[in-house]
Design a protein around this motif. Structure first.
Motif, PDB file in Angstrom:
ATOM      1  N   UNK A 100       0.834  -1.193   0.000  1.00 27.70           N
ATOM      2  CA  UNK A 100       0.000   0.000   0.000  1.00 27.70           C
ATOM      3  C   UNK A 100       0.872   1.247   0.000  1.00 27.70           C
ATOM      4  N   UNK A 101       0.346   2.326  -0.592  1.00 33.52           N
ATOM      5  CA  UNK A 101       0.967   3.642  -0.427  1.00 33.52           C
ATOM      6  C   UNK A 101       0.468   4.194   0.905  1.00 33.52           C
ATOM      7  N   UNK A 102       1.273   4.056   1.934  1.00 28.10           N
ATOM      8  CA  UNK A 102       0.859   4.499   3.256  1.00 28.10           C
ATOM      9  C   UNK A 102       1.083   5.985   3.436  1.00 28.10           C
ATOM     10  N   UNK A 103      -0.019   6.740   3.651  1.00 23.45           N
ATOM     11  CA  UNK A 103       0.123   8.165   3.958  1.00 23.45           C
ATOM     12  C   UNK A 103       0.985   8.333   5.212  1.00 23.45           C
ATOM     13  N   UNK A 104       1.904   9.275   5.190  1.00 29.14           N
ATOM     14  CA  UNK A 104       2.632   9.660   6.394  1.00 29.14           C
ATOM     15  C   UNK A 104       1.837  10.753   7.105  1.00 29.14           C
ATOM     16  N   UNK A 105       1.739  11.946   6.482  1.00 27.63           N
ATOM     17  CA  UNK A 105       0.743  12.903   6.969  1.00 27.63           C
ATOM     18  C   UNK A 105      -0.611  12.379   6.536  1.00 27.63           C
ATOM     19  N   UNK A 106      -1.457  12.098   7.502  1.00 29.82           N
ATOM     20  CA  UNK A 106      -2.772  11.535   7.208  1.00 29.82           C
ATOM     21  C   UNK A 106      -3.608  12.521   6.400  1.00 29.82           C
ATOM     22  N   UNK A 165       4.409   9.399   1.069  1.00 27.32           N
ATOM     23  CA  UNK A 165       3.998   7.998   1.143  1.00 27.32           C
ATOM     24  C   UNK A 165       5.197   7.117   1.456  1.00 27.32           C
ATOM     25  N   UNK A 166       4.901   5.948   2.003  1.00 26.82           N
ATOM     26  CA  UNK A 166       5.923   4.923   2.227  1.00 26.82           C
ATOM     27  C   UNK A 166       5.252   3.566   2.114  1.00 26.82           C
ATOM     28  N   UNK A 167       5.971   2.553   1.613  1.00 23.29           N
ATOM     29  CA  UNK A 167       5.353   1.234   1.425  1.00 23.29           C
ATOM     30  C   UNK A 167       4.949   0.597   2.748  1.00 23.29           C
ATOM     31  N   UNK A 214      -2.566  17.901  -1.453  1.00 27.51           N
ATOM     32  CA  UNK A 214      -1.122  17.885  -1.198  1.00 27.51           C
ATOM     33  C   UNK A 214      -0.674  16.587  -0.526  1.00 27.51           C
ATOM     34  N   UNK A 215      -1.552  15.947   0.237  1.00 28.24           N
ATOM     35  CA  UNK A 215      -1.150  14.710   0.917  1.00 28.24           C
ATOM     36  C   UNK A 215      -0.947  13.556  -0.056  1.00 28.24           C
TER      37      UNK A 215
END
Length: 276
Positions: free
Chosen positions: A92-98, A123-125, A116-117
């Motif tokens: 998944x492309x995991x949001x860092x800033x939600x 993102x991080x895997x 912008x998010x």
């Protein structure tokens, strides 16, 4: 991307600086967005840290989700973990800033913050499996946002992957096995903070054979079930090599008397020690 002011270090009325790496000669780039900033590490093609401000009194509801992931044109594409990392696999492309955290203020500003998010720099895997541990992590994020909304409270949230040299390689990036989050706010007139770690590394004490057997060349690295912990803020600084400014000294988590009690595994979001 013009006009992005980025993360406001003085948002809480007490300065909370953007995290910075303490290691010399590791290049980073600060990218400002709407109500948040990303500290990008080009050598890892991922963020070392992100920082967002949340204004609970001015949150905007019902902003449509775009899912329009894109490169940030201000930096080279090969500095960013782009769509090729996530294509045709279980990541998944995991949001860092939600997505919902910076969505506050005037409607047009909130819509821009939402969009912008969806930059690959944010993102991080992450493993795509949904399990109880991941539910706790997402519930914790909701807990922070809901509290800000209910009590019109301002929060600063710092988030990022733990970028370790031993992270497994995949399609030109190293997949982080842990993620961290630090929430900062003003409580009874003084700065307060709590910290959390999400662990997606395989549990080698129980699943070693299965995990190692799953390390197929060309496939994503085997990832384990998510486990969520509340940890000392100072431990996040040690894990990441980041200067977190005044936050370790503002930690609300009582010091543990024994090493095994230093990290508290959370089974539900409301188990966190926050004293809100």
């Amino acid at each position: 991307m013009a006009g992005r002011e980025g993360y406001d270090e003085g948002f809480l009325g007490i300065a909370v600086p953007l995290p910075r790496l303490t290691a010399p000669r590791v290049e980073t780039v600060v990218l400002p967005y709407t109500h948040f900033s990303v500290l990008l590490r080009p050598d890892r093609r991922l963020a070392a840290a992100t920082a967002v401000t949340i204004d609970g009194e001015r949150l905007v509801e019902d902003v449509p989700r775009t899912d329009d992931w894109r490169y940030d044109p201000r930096v080279a594409e090969d500095w960013q973990a782009g769509p090729e990392v996530y294509r045709n696999n279980s990541l998944d492309r995991g949001h860092l800033v939600r997505r919902l955290d910076p969505v506050w203020g005037a409607t047009a500003v909130a819509v821009r913050a939402d969009g912008d998010t969806f930059h690959y720099t944010n993102a991080a895997p992450q493993a795509d499996v949904f399990n109880q541990g991941k539910q706790v992590w997402q519930g914790l994020e909701n807990h922070l946002l809901d509290h800000a909304a209910r009590f019109d409270r301002k929060l600063t949230v710092l988030t990022g992957p733990v970028l370790h040299d031993a992270d497994p390689p995949y399609r030109g990036v190293q997949v982080p096995l842990r993620f961290w989050k630090v929430a900062a706010f003003v409580h009874d007139g003084v700065l307060a903070a709590t910290a959390y770690v999400l662990d997606q590394s395989p549990d080698l004490t129980r699943d070693a054979d299965r995990a190692l057997a799953g390390a197929v060349p060309g496939a994503p690295p085997p990832l384990g079930a998510f486990r969520t912990y509340q940890v000392p803020v100072g431990d996040v600084a040690l894990l990441t090599g980041l200067d977190l400014g005044p936050l370790p000294g503002a930690d609300l988590m009582p010091p543990a008397r024994a090493p095994e009690g230093r990290w508290r595994r959370l089974e539900a979001p409301d188990e966190t020690v926050m004293n809100l």
